[in-house]
Design a protein around this motif. Sequence first.
Motif, PDB file in Angstrom:
ATOM      1  N   ILE A  48       0.831  -1.210   0.000  1.00  0.00           N
ATOM      2  CA  ILE A  48       0.000   0.000   0.000  1.00  0.00           C
ATOM      3  C   ILE A  48       0.867   1.263   0.000  1.00  0.00           C
ATOM      4  N   ASP A  49       0.627   2.124  -0.988  1.00  0.00           N
ATOM      5  CA  ASP A  49       1.336   3.404  -1.079  1.00  0.00           C
ATOM      6  C   ASP A  49       0.564   4.558  -0.433  1.00  0.00           C
ATOM      7  N   ARG A  50      -0.792   4.431  -0.401  1.00  0.00           N
ATOM      8  CA  ARG A  50      -1.609   5.540   0.103  1.00  0.00           C
ATOM      9  C   ARG A  50      -2.906   4.995   0.686  1.00  0.00           C
ATOM     10  N   ALA A  67      -7.147  12.896   8.887  1.00  0.00           N
ATOM     11  CA  ALA A  67      -6.353  13.730   9.791  1.00  0.00           C
ATOM     12  C   ALA A  67      -5.590  12.882  10.803  1.00  0.00           C
ATOM     13  N   VAL A  68      -6.239  11.829  11.324  1.00  0.00           N
ATOM     14  CA  VAL A  68      -5.567  10.930  12.266  1.00  0.00           C
ATOM     15  C   VAL A  68      -4.381  10.258  11.589  1.00  0.00           C
ATOM     16  N   ALA A  69      -4.583   9.742  10.381  1.00  0.00           N
ATOM     17  CA  ALA A  69      -3.514   9.051   9.660  1.00  0.00           C
ATOM     18  C   ALA A  69      -2.369   9.999   9.319  1.00  0.00           C
ATOM     19  N   VAL A  74       1.378   9.101   7.755  1.00  0.00           N
ATOM     20  CA  VAL A  74       0.924   8.211   6.687  1.00  0.00           C
ATOM     21  C   VAL A  74       0.557   9.025   5.451  1.00  0.00           C
ATOM     22  N   HIS A  75       0.922   8.519   4.276  1.00  0.00           N
ATOM     23  CA  HIS A  75       0.511   9.142   3.013  1.00  0.00           C
ATOM     24  C   HIS A  75      -0.971   8.836   2.824  1.00  0.00           C
ATOM     25  N   THR A  76      -1.816   9.865   2.798  1.00  0.00           N
ATOM     26  CA  THR A  76      -3.258   9.646   2.858  1.00  0.00           C
ATOM     27  C   THR A  76      -4.049  10.751   2.180  1.00  0.00           C
ATOM     28  N   SER A 192       5.069  -1.026   5.282  1.00  0.00           N
ATOM     29  CA  SER A 192       4.325  -0.471   4.154  1.00  0.00           C
ATOM     30  C   SER A 192       4.943   0.825   3.651  1.00  0.00           C
ATOM     31  N   PRO A 193       5.033   0.998   2.347  1.00  0.00           N
ATOM     32  CA  PRO A 193       5.590   2.244   1.801  1.00  0.00           C
ATOM     33  C   PRO A 193       4.718   3.473   2.043  1.00  0.00           C
ATOM     34  N   CYS A 194       3.496   3.293   2.525  1.00  0.00           N
ATOM     35  CA  CYS A 194       2.667   4.487   2.772  1.00  0.00           C
ATOM     36  C   CYS A 194       3.061   5.190   4.061  1.00  0.00           C
ATOM     37  N   ILE A 195       3.868   4.535   4.896  1.00  0.00           N
ATOM     38  CA  ILE A 195       4.397   5.192   6.090  1.00  0.00           C
ATOM     39  C   ILE A 195       5.554   6.077   5.655  1.00  0.00           C
ATOM     40  N   GLN A 196       5.409   7.365   5.865  1.00  0.00           N
ATOM     41  CA  GLN A 196       6.432   8.310   5.419  1.00  0.00           C
ATOM     42  C   GLN A 196       7.599   8.281   6.386  1.00  0.00           C
ATOM     43  N   ARG A 197       8.770   8.058   5.871  1.00  0.00           N
ATOM     44  CA  ARG A 197       9.976   7.927   6.712  1.00  0.00           C
ATOM     45  C   ARG A 197      10.557   9.282   7.032  1.00  0.00           C
TER      46      ARG A 197
END
Length: 197
Positions: A48-50, A67-69, A74-76, A192-197
């Motif tokens: 998952i990317d987003r 907003a929570v994510a 998280v990329h959202t 997951s790549p959707c977690i922004q590092r």
Amino acid sequence: MDPYLSRIRQLIDTNYGTFRGLVRVWLGQLEFVLGRTEPYLHPRLQQIDRLVFVCLGNINRSAFSEAVARAQGVHTCSIGLSTTTGHPAFHKAVATAGPLGLDLGAHKATDLSDYQFRPNDLLLVMEIRHAHKLRAAGYPAESIALLGHWAAPHRIHLHDPHVLSDAYFRTCFDLLQSAVQGLVADLRAASSPCIQR
């Protein structure tokens, strides 16, 4: 009014919004027990990317979930199945999110027709019927998940708080917050790549 009936009404109002909300929650749990929600419970989190949060108006549930994510790195984004792009968050959503440390003041709704799907998006719906609407619109089942599966307590149907009581707004947002946090924990565990590092 009988104090017993009054107490029951208050419990329903606080926990489910309306009697209809209570029934829909029970029906959602029944669908889960019968295995009918299975296609929407096990997304491939490592791909998952987003995260894309989905409700009807994109001014309450999905706006808050986004907003929570976002606050958790998280990329959202979020969308509505039946809304007008550009509408602000509902005033009760803004008021309820504030004490939870989130500001919905700048939120603008996005209608499904203005959303650009990406193959590694995960569409997180609040209700089973939302999943069915997305499928009918051509979105693949493997890209759709029921957000309430990660809620504590587990609640497949996350009933719409729009124009309902302040108490139910808080209950709904507490459930949404727990669901997003549970999902984000699973995303982190899956790298997951959707977690922004």
